[in-house]
Motif scaffolding. Structure first.
Motif, PDB file in Angstrom:
ATOM      1  N   GLU A  21     -28.865  33.165  17.507  1.00 51.86           N
ATOM      2  CA  GLU A  21     -29.933  33.942  18.142  1.00 51.86           C
ATOM      3  C   GLU A  21     -29.318  34.857  19.192  1.00 51.86           C
ATOM      4  O   GLU A  21     -28.295  34.521  19.772  1.00 51.86           O
ATOM      5  N   ASN A  22     -29.961  35.954  19.433  1.00 48.29           N
ATOM      6  CA  ASN A  22     -29.511  36.917  20.454  1.00 48.29           C
ATOM      7  C   ASN A  22     -28.213  37.638  20.105  1.00 48.29           C
ATOM      8  O   ASN A  22     -27.760  38.477  20.877  1.00 48.29           O
ATOM      9  N   ALA A  23     -27.599  37.265  18.978  1.00 47.26           N
ATOM     10  CA  ALA A  23     -26.309  37.882  18.689  1.00 47.26           C
ATOM     11  C   ALA A  23     -26.471  39.393  18.490  1.00 47.26           C
ATOM     12  O   ALA A  23     -25.590  40.174  18.851  1.00 47.26           O
ATOM     13  N   LEU A  24     -27.614  39.775  17.945  1.00 48.09           N
ATOM     14  CA  LEU A  24     -27.814  41.196  17.684  1.00 48.09           C
ATOM     15  C   LEU A  24     -27.824  42.016  18.980  1.00 48.09           C
ATOM     16  O   LEU A  24     -27.303  43.131  19.015  1.00 48.09           O
ATOM     17  N   ASP A  25     -28.401  41.446  20.034  1.00 46.41           N
ATOM     18  CA  ASP A  25     -28.371  42.136  21.332  1.00 46.41           C
ATOM     19  C   ASP A  25     -26.931  42.389  21.746  1.00 46.41           C
ATOM     20  O   ASP A  25     -26.595  43.435  22.305  1.00 46.41           O
ATOM     21  N   GLY A  26     -26.106  41.407  21.452  1.00 47.32           N
ATOM     22  CA  GLY A  26     -24.689  41.526  21.803  1.00 47.32           C
ATOM     23  C   GLY A  26     -24.020  42.617  20.990  1.00 47.32           C
ATOM     24  O   GLY A  26     -23.187  43.361  21.503  1.00 47.32           O
ATOM     25  N   VAL A  27     -24.375  42.717  19.705  1.00 45.80           N
ATOM     26  CA  VAL A  27     -23.796  43.763  18.861  1.00 45.80           C
ATOM     27  C   VAL A  27     -24.183  45.132  19.417  1.00 45.80           C
ATOM     28  O   VAL A  27     -23.354  46.044  19.516  1.00 45.80           O
ATOM     29  N   ILE A  28     -25.447  45.233  19.808  1.00 43.07           N
ATOM     30  CA  ILE A  28     -25.901  46.520  20.351  1.00 43.07           C
ATOM     31  C   ILE A  28     -25.143  46.833  21.651  1.00 43.07           C
ATOM     32  O   ILE A  28     -24.664  47.939  21.858  1.00 43.07           O
ATOM     33  N   TYR A  29     -25.016  45.828  22.501  1.00 34.79           N
ATOM     34  CA  TYR A  29     -24.276  46.022  23.756  1.00 34.79           C
ATOM     35  C   TYR A  29     -22.852  46.496  23.466  1.00 34.79           C
ATOM     36  O   TYR A  29     -22.317  47.369  24.137  1.00 34.79           O
ATOM     37  N   PRO A  86     -20.714  39.554  20.996  1.00 38.14           N
ATOM     38  CA  PRO A  86     -22.060  39.081  20.631  1.00 38.14           C
ATOM     39  C   PRO A  86     -22.213  37.572  20.835  1.00 38.14           C
ATOM     40  O   PRO A  86     -23.278  37.100  21.223  1.00 38.14           O
ATOM     41  N   ALA A  87     -21.136  36.829  20.620  1.00 34.46           N
ATOM     42  CA  ALA A  87     -21.224  35.376  20.788  1.00 34.46           C
ATOM     43  C   ALA A  87     -21.514  35.023  22.251  1.00 34.46           C
ATOM     44  O   ALA A  87     -22.249  34.077  22.535  1.00 34.46           O
ATOM     45  N   VAL A  88     -20.966  35.822  23.163  1.00 32.82           N
ATOM     46  CA  VAL A  88     -21.244  35.559  24.580  1.00 32.82           C
ATOM     47  C   VAL A  88     -22.741  35.700  24.837  1.00 32.82           C
ATOM     48  O   VAL A  88     -23.354  34.879  25.522  1.00 32.82           O
ATOM     49  N   PHE A  89     -23.324  36.714  24.243  1.00 32.74           N
ATOM     50  CA  PHE A  89     -24.772  36.912  24.385  1.00 32.74           C
ATOM     51  C   PHE A  89     -25.540  35.726  23.823  1.00 32.74           C
ATOM     52  O   PHE A  89     -26.489  35.241  24.422  1.00 32.74           O
ATOM     53  N   ALA A  90     -25.102  35.302  22.647  1.00 35.16           N
ATOM     54  CA  ALA A  90     -25.826  34.226  21.981  1.00 35.16           C
ATOM     55  C   ALA A  90     -25.776  32.950  22.822  1.00 35.16           C
ATOM     56  O   ALA A  90     -26.794  32.295  23.020  1.00 35.16           O
ATOM     57  N   PHE A  91     -24.606  32.633  23.345  1.00 37.24           N
ATOM     58  CA  PHE A  91     -24.496  31.360  24.058  1.00 37.24           C
ATOM     59  C   PHE A  91     -25.057  31.397  25.466  1.00 37.24           C
ATOM     60  O   PHE A  91     -25.379  30.375  26.036  1.00 37.24           O
ATOM     61  N   SER A  92     -25.143  32.593  26.029  1.00 35.28           N
ATOM     62  CA  SER A  92     -25.673  32.644  27.387  1.00 35.28           C
ATOM     63  C   SER A  92     -27.163  32.973  27.370  1.00 35.28           C
ATOM     64  O   SER A  92     -27.770  33.185  28.411  1.00 35.28           O
ATOM     65  N   GLY A  93     -27.737  33.077  26.173  1.00 38.11           N
ATOM     66  CA  GLY A  93     -29.158  33.422  26.056  1.00 38.11           C
ATOM     67  C   GLY A  93     -29.421  34.840  26.531  1.00 38.11           C
ATOM     68  O   GLY A  93     -30.479  35.139  27.072  1.00 38.11           O
ATOM     69  N   ALA A 104     -22.628  36.643  32.046  1.00 40.97           N
ATOM     70  CA  ALA A 104     -21.629  35.830  31.341  1.00 40.97           C
ATOM     71  C   ALA A 104     -20.490  36.687  30.796  1.00 40.97           C
ATOM     72  O   ALA A 104     -19.450  36.171  30.383  1.00 40.97           O
ATOM     73  N   LEU A 105     -20.692  38.015  30.806  1.00 35.47           N
ATOM     74  CA  LEU A 105     -19.691  38.892  30.197  1.00 35.47           C
ATOM     75  C   LEU A 105     -18.462  39.108  31.071  1.00 35.47           C
ATOM     76  O   LEU A 105     -17.412  39.490  30.589  1.00 35.47           O
ATOM     77  N   GLY A 106     -18.614  38.860  32.372  1.00 35.08           N
ATOM     78  CA  GLY A 106     -17.530  39.235  33.289  1.00 35.08           C
ATOM     79  C   GLY A 106     -16.507  38.139  33.533  1.00 35.08           C
ATOM     80  O   GLY A 106     -15.879  38.100  34.578  1.00 35.08           O
ATOM     81  N   GLN A 107     -16.325  37.254  32.574  1.00 36.39           N
ATOM     82  CA  GLN A 107     -15.445  36.096  32.819  1.00 36.39           C
ATOM     83  C   GLN A 107     -13.963  36.411  32.873  1.00 36.39           C
ATOM     84  O   GLN A 107     -13.178  35.597  33.324  1.00 36.39           O
ATOM     85  N   GLY A 108     -13.574  37.547  32.359  1.00 37.43           N
ATOM     86  CA  GLY A 108     -12.155  37.904  32.408  1.00 37.43           C
ATOM     87  C   GLY A 108     -11.309  37.131  31.408  1.00 37.43           C
ATOM     88  O   GLY A 108     -11.794  36.740  30.339  1.00 37.43           O
ATOM     89  N   PRO A 109     -10.050  36.880  31.792  1.00 37.57           N
ATOM     90  CA  PRO A 109      -9.073  36.340  30.843  1.00 37.57           C
ATOM     91  C   PRO A 109      -9.488  35.099  30.060  1.00 37.57           C
ATOM     92  O   PRO A 109      -8.932  34.822  29.010  1.00 37.57           O
TER      93      PRO A 109
END
Ligand code: PHE
Length: 458
Positions: A196-204, A273-280, A285-290
């Motif tokens: 779920e939400n993976a598509l938002d991540g693809v768009i991002y 996209p997986a980051v989006f999916a797992f963070s809802g 959650a995107l700024g985690q770095g290394p």
């Protein structure tokens, strides 16, 4: 990689048309594509980062790679010797470029060590523990284990370079690379269909949002481009010196670029996209770095049937990609010691191994006992990464552009490239090298330095 062997007969050369492309691609495709690109894309605005990156790669990256390869082939020398031979006043550029791999190799091996830890974790069937968000930070904050894995990674690299058995590794990685691409594609499709939400991540990731553009986007994309394409560190000059005259430079560079950018793109498509999916859908959650790849991928594998097997195979292939890059980094450093300190190959390997070990320790401990130590607000690994990618490489690239654009003149390179047919991108090449790249680099260099010192905020 010996600058003394000036004649064609003595100097080793790539065999066959594809030799250069494969060696350069082996050096280019590595952790930069799979680990570094996705976290930068996530951090610096997704689609806008991707767009800036692609524009830079096809103009600037292309021109610089052509220039470096042609300089190598023309002089038959590696970086230091090549600049010296063409114009003594530019010798320092060769030295500067050569210093870059000395800084990168140690921290690259620290990350290579993390990859090895994950291979063994998946093989031992601990995939579900690794899928926990705290696993990675907890692991890197321990002192001894990351150091041991780092040691093993640099030791393996050193043994390969010491015994000169790179060819065998290259053969293995030739098989591994295509499998890696298919595996990434498979996981991307699986993840997109099931999450779920993976598509938002693809768009991002794909759609540029111009409001997220800042000069830091360009700074980060440019540093990444040098890093990923192995530019501005003498490597392409050395590879060019091994290249036969009947190989088409511009066509080869296009192939390497496509391959390198393609793998980076797919890795981003896997991770962002997986980051989006797992963070809802939570963008913070995107700024985690290394740590991004190490936190996100186990979560995907954990949702898959036979996740431990897929995880093991995936990380083994990442390991091979990292190993071929680390070998090319180490080869370069070893050849500098051979040429400049007049050491024999074996002794240089030992010196490089020992010094990389020492230099890598702070990068590893920066996540544990030395996590409070910050220089310019950065912990050690980020500091080494910043100095090499955002300062030394741009300076070396700027000097190379000025050197080619105004001293030896673009024509010298164009002639070298045209040895086998017309250089179609001739105009693009001269314009980028003479005007666009130097202006871009200076703007970016100055602003990123001012930013780090807190003088401006970008
Ligand atoms: N290009 C490699 C990567 O993307 C890293 C590397 C940099 C290798 C410099 C060799 C030299 O991982």
């Amino acid at each position: 990689m010996n600058t003394k062997n000036q004649t064609d007969t003595k100097r080793s050369s790539f065999t066959g048309k594809i030799g250069f492309v494969l060696a350069a691609a082996g050096s280019a495709v590595g952790l930069g594509n799979i680990w570094r690109f996705p976290y930068l894309a996530a951090q610096y605005g997704g689609g806008i980062f991707l767009l800036v990156y692609i524009i830079l790669a096809v103009t600037f990256g292309f021109s610089l790679m052509v220039a470096e390869t042609a300089i190598g082939r023309k002089t038959n020398l590696s970086a230091i010797g090549a600049f010296q031979a063409l114009d003594k006043r530019f010798s320092w550029v060769g030295y500067l470029a050569s210093a870059v791999p000395i800084i990168i190799l140690p921290y690259y091996s620290v990350i290579g060590g993390w990859v090895m830890k994950y291979i063994f974790g998946f093989v031992a069937g601990e995939g579900s523990q690794m899928a926990d968000s705290n696993f990675f930070p907890n692991y890197t904050s321990t002192t001894a284990e990351p150091l041991i894995w780092f040691f093993e990674f640099i030791a393996i690299t050193s043994v390969i370079v010491f015994f000169g058995v790179e060819k065998g590794i290259e053969k293995v990685s030739k098989i591994m690379m295509p499998i890696l691409i298919f595996l990434i594609l498979f996981i991307v499709i699986y993840a997109l269909l099931t999450m779920e939400n993976a598509l938002d991540g693809v768009i991002y990731y794909i759609k540029p949002d111009f409001s997220k553009f800042s000069i830091m986007t360009v700074v980060a994309a440019m540093g990444q481009m040098f890093y990923s394409m192995s530019l501005s560190m003498g490597i392409m000059i050395t590879f060019g010196s091994y290249m036969k005259k009947d190989i088409d430079i511009s066509k080869s560079v296009h192939q390497i670029e496509l391959f390198d950018t393609g793998i980076a793109f797919l890795s981003g498509l896997l991770i962002v996209p997986a980051v989006f999916a797992f963070s809802g859908g939570d963008e913070s959650a995107l700024g985690q770095g290394p740590g991004l790849m190490f936190v996100t991928l186990p979560k995907i594998f954990n949702t898959m049937p036979a996740g431990n097997v897929i995880g093991s195979v995936f990380f083994i292939m990442v390991f091979f990609a990292a190993l071929t890059s680390a070998i090319s980094l180490m080869e370069t450093v070893v050849s500098i010691f051979m040429d400049k300190a007049k050491l024999n190959r074996k002794l240089s390997c030992i010196v490089v191994f020992a010094s990389s070990l020492l230099l890598g320790i702070p990068s590893s401990l920066g996540f544990s006992v030395w996590s409070k130590v910050k220089i310019l607000g950065l912990q050690f690994l980020d500091l080494f990464d910043f100095i090499s990618n955002n300062i030394m490489m741009p300076v070396a690239a700027f000097a190379t552009c000025i050197f080619v654009g105004y001293f030896i003149k673009p024509k010298a390179i164009i002639d070298e490239v045209s040895v086998n047919g017309k250089f179609k991108e001739e105009k693009l090449f001269s314009t980028v090298i003479r005007f666009i790249a130097p202006i871009c680099i200076v703007t970016i260099l100055v602003s990123s330095i001012l930013n780090v010192f807190g003088i401006i905020k970008i």
